[in-house]
Design a protein around this motif. Sequence first.
Motif, PDB file in Angstrom:
ATOM      1  N   GLU A  24       2.740 -10.389 -10.094  1.00 31.85           N
ATOM      2  CA  GLU A  24       1.921  -9.084 -10.456  1.00 31.85           C
ATOM      3  C   GLU A  24       2.276  -8.009  -9.281  1.00 31.85           C
ATOM      4  O   GLU A  24       2.524  -6.762  -9.466  1.00 31.85           O
ATOM      5  N   SER A  25       2.106  -8.573  -7.933  1.00 28.53           N
ATOM      6  CA  SER A  25       1.821  -7.796  -6.832  1.00 28.53           C
ATOM      7  C   SER A  25       2.922  -8.219  -5.619  1.00 28.53           C
ATOM      8  O   SER A  25       2.986  -7.695  -4.662  1.00 28.53           O
ATOM      9  N   ALA A  26       3.864  -8.983  -6.084  1.00 30.99           N
ATOM     10  CA  ALA A  26       4.776  -9.382  -5.170  1.00 30.99           C
ATOM     11  C   ALA A  26       5.703  -8.272  -4.393  1.00 30.99           C
ATOM     12  O   ALA A  26       6.006  -8.592  -3.050  1.00 30.99           O
ATOM     13  N   PHE A  27       5.767  -7.152  -5.285  1.00 28.81           N
ATOM     14  CA  PHE A  27       6.696  -6.052  -4.743  1.00 28.81           C
ATOM     15  C   PHE A  27       5.994  -5.119  -4.163  1.00 28.81           C
ATOM     16  O   PHE A  27       6.561  -3.955  -3.765  1.00 28.81           O
ATOM     17  N   ASP A  28       4.726  -5.173  -4.126  1.00 29.20           N
ATOM     18  CA  ASP A  28       3.867  -4.118  -3.453  1.00 29.20           C
ATOM     19  C   ASP A  28       4.149  -3.726  -2.257  1.00 29.20           C
ATOM     20  O   ASP A  28       3.945  -2.618  -1.541  1.00 29.20           O
ATOM     21  N   ILE A  29       4.684  -4.673  -1.125  1.00 25.08           N
ATOM     22  CA  ILE A  29       4.900  -4.334   0.011  1.00 25.08           C
ATOM     23  C   ILE A  29       6.240  -3.525   0.014  1.00 25.08           C
ATOM     24  O   ILE A  29       6.255  -2.779   1.183  1.00 25.08           O
ATOM     25  N   VAL A  30       6.966  -3.160  -0.840  1.00 22.18           N
ATOM     26  CA  VAL A  30       8.115  -2.247  -0.679  1.00 22.18           C
ATOM     27  C   VAL A  30       7.503  -0.625  -0.539  1.00 22.18           C
ATOM     28  O   VAL A  30       7.677  -0.162   0.495  1.00 22.18           O
ATOM     29  N   ARG A  31       6.387  -0.357  -1.416  1.00 19.57           N
ATOM     30  CA  ARG A  31       5.761   0.593  -1.199  1.00 19.57           C
ATOM     31  C   ARG A  31       4.679   0.716  -0.010  1.00 19.57           C
ATOM     32  O   ARG A  31       4.649   1.889   0.792  1.00 19.57           O
ATOM     33  N   ALA A  32       4.113  -0.057  -0.103  1.00 18.00           N
ATOM     34  CA  ALA A  32       2.734  -0.161   0.973  1.00 18.00           C
ATOM     35  C   ALA A  32       3.451  -0.381   2.588  1.00 18.00           C
ATOM     36  O   ALA A  32       2.802  -0.038   3.386  1.00 18.00           O
ATOM     37  N   GLU A  33       4.459  -1.148   2.773  1.00 19.66           N
ATOM     38  CA  GLU A  33       4.892  -1.422   4.150  1.00 19.66           C
ATOM     39  C   GLU A  33       6.404  -0.900   4.472  1.00 19.66           C
ATOM     40  O   GLU A  33       6.610  -0.310   5.384  1.00 19.66           O
ATOM     41  N   TYR A  34       7.239  -1.316   3.536  1.00 17.10           N
ATOM     42  CA  TYR A  34       8.719  -0.871   4.048  1.00 17.10           C
ATOM     43  C   TYR A  34       9.099   0.552   3.831  1.00 17.10           C
ATOM     44  O   TYR A  34       9.604   1.092   4.614  1.00 17.10           O
ATOM     45  N   ASN A  35       8.520   1.108   2.760  1.00 17.10           N
ATOM     46  CA  ASN A  35       8.612   2.683   2.645  1.00 17.10           C
ATOM     47  C   ASN A  35       7.946   3.402   3.837  1.00 17.10           C
ATOM     48  O   ASN A  35       8.580   4.268   4.464  1.00 17.10           O
ATOM     49  N   PRO A  36       6.705   3.230   4.251  1.00 17.12           N
ATOM     50  CA  PRO A  36       6.202   3.850   5.549  1.00 17.12           C
ATOM     51  C   PRO A  36       6.909   3.662   6.615  1.00 17.12           C
ATOM     52  O   PRO A  36       7.005   4.628   7.609  1.00 17.12           O
TER      53      PRO A  36
END
Length: 276
Positions: free
Chosen positions: A92-104
């Motif tokens: 459910e949270s595996a793709f949170d890194i896109v907004r939390a880490e990659y995008n910044p």
Amino acid sequence: MAVTGTAEHVAADGAATVGYTLRDGVAVVELRRPSAGNALDAALRQGLLAAVRQVRADGEQVRAVLLAAQGRHFCVGQDLKEHADALETRPESAFDIVRAEYNPLITEIRALPQPVVVAIEGACVGAGLGLALCADLRVAARGARFATAFTGIGLAADSGLSATLAQAVGPSRAAALLLLGDRFDAGAAERWGLVHHVVPDGTAADRGLDLARRQAVGPTAAYTEVKALLRTTADGDLAAVLEAEAAAQERLGATADHRDAVRAFLDGRTPAFTGN
């Protein structure tokens, strides 16, 4: 030459993941995970973001930036072992890194006022290609190879590639590269305008440093204005693109195609896509 600042960003196991050196106006940010092809795990992503923010903090001391990497490869993209574990343990949270880490990370690199040069050896694929396209000038070794890679594991692009690849090579070629996922070499990348200099293998970092030093003694104010003007046209919708990419990755991350493709990659087999 005097070194005015150095730092290392260290993973939980004590290994340095990203190096930062400021010398004579050139900030060198170096990926230091060569044993894994500089695959972007949590420590490397967070170390990169911290290093880019250090560039910001050092302000006018930094007149140019070089992004380079230790080892045979610039960056093979997202660490799929880490990703596969996330899919298994917290889907459910595996793709949170896109907004939390990659995008910044992408946003901060693109917003740097200083000229950014990237030196590419070996593989530069997936999010690694996204990182490279954040730079203003790209130097590639003759043996460098590139690919978008995302559709090969049932995903769309992230790390800004939906925008930056089309800006670099044109929308038609970008569509082919993203949909087909074919690899291409440094010669093709140079012909298409994706890289600006092709150099002998093993010399990309040295050539990149030469270019960064040249920028560091140039008209800094003019370079800053040039970058701002280019961003006005090129990055006007970057925030919208990054958000749309993140939403698409979340939808695709829930598909059977993606989960099987990640496992197939790690098992060394060819995935069988069903469209589900």
